[in-house]
Design an enzyme around this catalytic site. Structure first.
Site, PDB file in Angstrom:
ATOM      1  N   HIS A   1       0.785  -1.238  -0.084  1.00 37.78           N
ATOM      2  CA  HIS A   1      -0.142   0.003  -0.047  1.00 37.78           C
ATOM      3  C   HIS A   1       0.959   1.097   0.031  1.00 37.78           C
ATOM      4  O   HIS A   1       2.038   1.033   0.426  1.00 37.78           O
ATOM      5  CB  HIS A   1      -0.777   0.028   1.231  1.00 37.78           C
ATOM      6  CG  HIS A   1      -1.689  -1.130   1.323  1.00 37.78           C
ATOM      7  ND1 HIS A   1      -1.996  -1.762   2.638  1.00 37.78           N
ATOM      8  CD2 HIS A   1      -2.374  -1.987   0.503  1.00 37.78           C
ATOM      9  CE1 HIS A   1      -2.869  -2.779   2.402  1.00 37.78           C
ATOM     10  NE2 HIS A   1      -3.323  -2.890   1.075  1.00 37.78           N
TER      11      HIS A   1
ATOM     12  N   LYS B   1       6.103   6.418   7.520  1.00 37.79           N
ATOM     13  CA  LYS B   1       5.793   5.683   8.442  1.00 37.79           C
ATOM     14  C   LYS B   1       6.867   5.424   9.331  1.00 37.79           C
ATOM     15  O   LYS B   1       7.945   5.077   8.905  1.00 37.79           O
ATOM     16  CB  LYS B   1       4.828   4.228   7.925  1.00 37.79           C
ATOM     17  CG  LYS B   1       3.767   4.649   7.120  1.00 37.79           C
ATOM     18  CD  LYS B   1       3.270   3.326   6.436  1.00 37.79           C
ATOM     19  CE  LYS B   1       1.952   3.601   5.618  1.00 37.79           C
ATOM     20  NZ  LYS B   1       1.669   2.414   5.042  1.00 37.79           N
TER      21      LYS B   1
ATOM     22  N   TYR C   1       2.306   1.329  13.631  1.00 36.73           N
ATOM     23  CA  TYR C   1       2.869   1.884  12.696  1.00 36.73           C
ATOM     24  C   TYR C   1       2.418   3.441  12.954  1.00 36.73           C
ATOM     25  O   TYR C   1       1.091   3.910  13.037  1.00 36.73           O
ATOM     26  CB  TYR C   1       2.869   1.814  11.469  1.00 36.73           C
ATOM     27  CG  TYR C   1       1.506   1.348  10.919  1.00 36.73           C
ATOM     28  CD1 TYR C   1       1.006   2.261   9.962  1.00 36.73           C
ATOM     29  CD2 TYR C   1       1.197   0.085  11.101  1.00 36.73           C
ATOM     30  CE1 TYR C   1      -0.323   1.732   9.428  1.00 36.73           C
ATOM     31  CE2 TYR C   1      -0.214  -0.280  10.580  1.00 36.73           C
ATOM     32  CZ  TYR C   1      -0.959   0.693   9.655  1.00 36.73           C
ATOM     33  OH  TYR C   1      -2.013   0.271   9.054  1.00 36.73           O
TER      34      TYR C   1
ATOM     35  N   ASP D   1      -6.817  -6.313  -1.665  1.00 35.67           N
ATOM     36  CA  ASP D   1      -5.305  -6.380  -1.901  1.00 35.67           C
ATOM     37  C   ASP D   1      -5.175  -7.401  -3.110  1.00 35.67           C
ATOM     38  O   ASP D   1      -4.298  -7.074  -3.997  1.00 35.67           O
ATOM     39  CB  ASP D   1      -4.611  -6.811  -0.908  1.00 35.67           C
ATOM     40  CG  ASP D   1      -4.532  -5.898   0.163  1.00 35.67           C
ATOM     41  OD1 ASP D   1      -4.724  -4.614  -0.045  1.00 35.67           O
ATOM     42  OD2 ASP D   1      -3.854  -5.883   1.384  1.00 35.67           O
TER      43      ASP D   1
END
Length: 181
Positions: free
Chosen positions: A62, A72, A132, A170
């Site tokens: 992603h 991140k 995250y 996904d």
């Protein structure tokens, strides 16, 4: 905190200082001053996320596009994952290259994923808790992704395909070439 470089430009691993004694362990999961000193980056993280996954759960690859792109700082709270990043910045000297690292609750490593990278992971243990920090808010309209089995990238996810658990969303992601146009 120790900074470990990756082969990808601007992407690196942070190894926290872990204190151990008869009670167990203690370490800082994040300290803005230590992060800035180690990396030279001043980043304001605005959102924390956490996922809990079973063995074989593959999340990704992603990314967020445009003004909503995200950097991140990722880590594993419990369990073990293979974390994979792909540099999708067309102007980068490492464009199209990938890097993977095992993150777990033993090595306590953290991976910094800069803006302009696709990111994903697969759970290698029975269960993982993955955390995250993001420097920008999630925006559904700006979301992008790359299919996990893209032939150009030829990623090794460290588990047999029969064990993969992948969301329908996904499974519909485009290949690398389509995703970056």
């Amino acid at each position: 905190m120790e900074l470990l470089k990756s082969p990808l430009k601007d992407c690196f691993i942070l190894k926290p200082t872990v204190f151990r004694d008869e009670r167990g362990i203690f370490y800082e999961t994040y300290n803005q001053n230590a992060f800035e000193k180690a990396t030279g980056l001043k980043i304001d993280f605005v959102q924390d996320n956490q996922s809990i996954s079973s063995r074989g759960v593959l999340r990704g690859l992603h990314f967020q596009k445009g003004a909503m792109a995200q950097a991140k700082l990722v880590r594993v709270v419990s369990g073990r994952v293979l974390d994979i990043v792909v540099d999708i910045r067309k102007e980068s000297e490492t464009f199209g290259q990938s890097f993977s690292v095992v993150l777990d609750d033993v090595n306590h490593l953290q991976l910094f994923v800069p803006r302009g990278f696709a990111h994903g992971f697969i759970t290698l243990s029975d269960q993982s808790v993955f955390s995250y920090k993001c420097d920008n808010y999630y925006d559904k309209v700006s979301e992008g992704g790359i299919i996990y089995n893209d032939a150009t990238l030829a990623l090794d996810w460290h588990l047999p395909k029969e064990e993969f658990i992948i969301s329908e969303k996904d499974l519909q992601l485009p290949n690398f070439r389509e995703a970056i146009t």
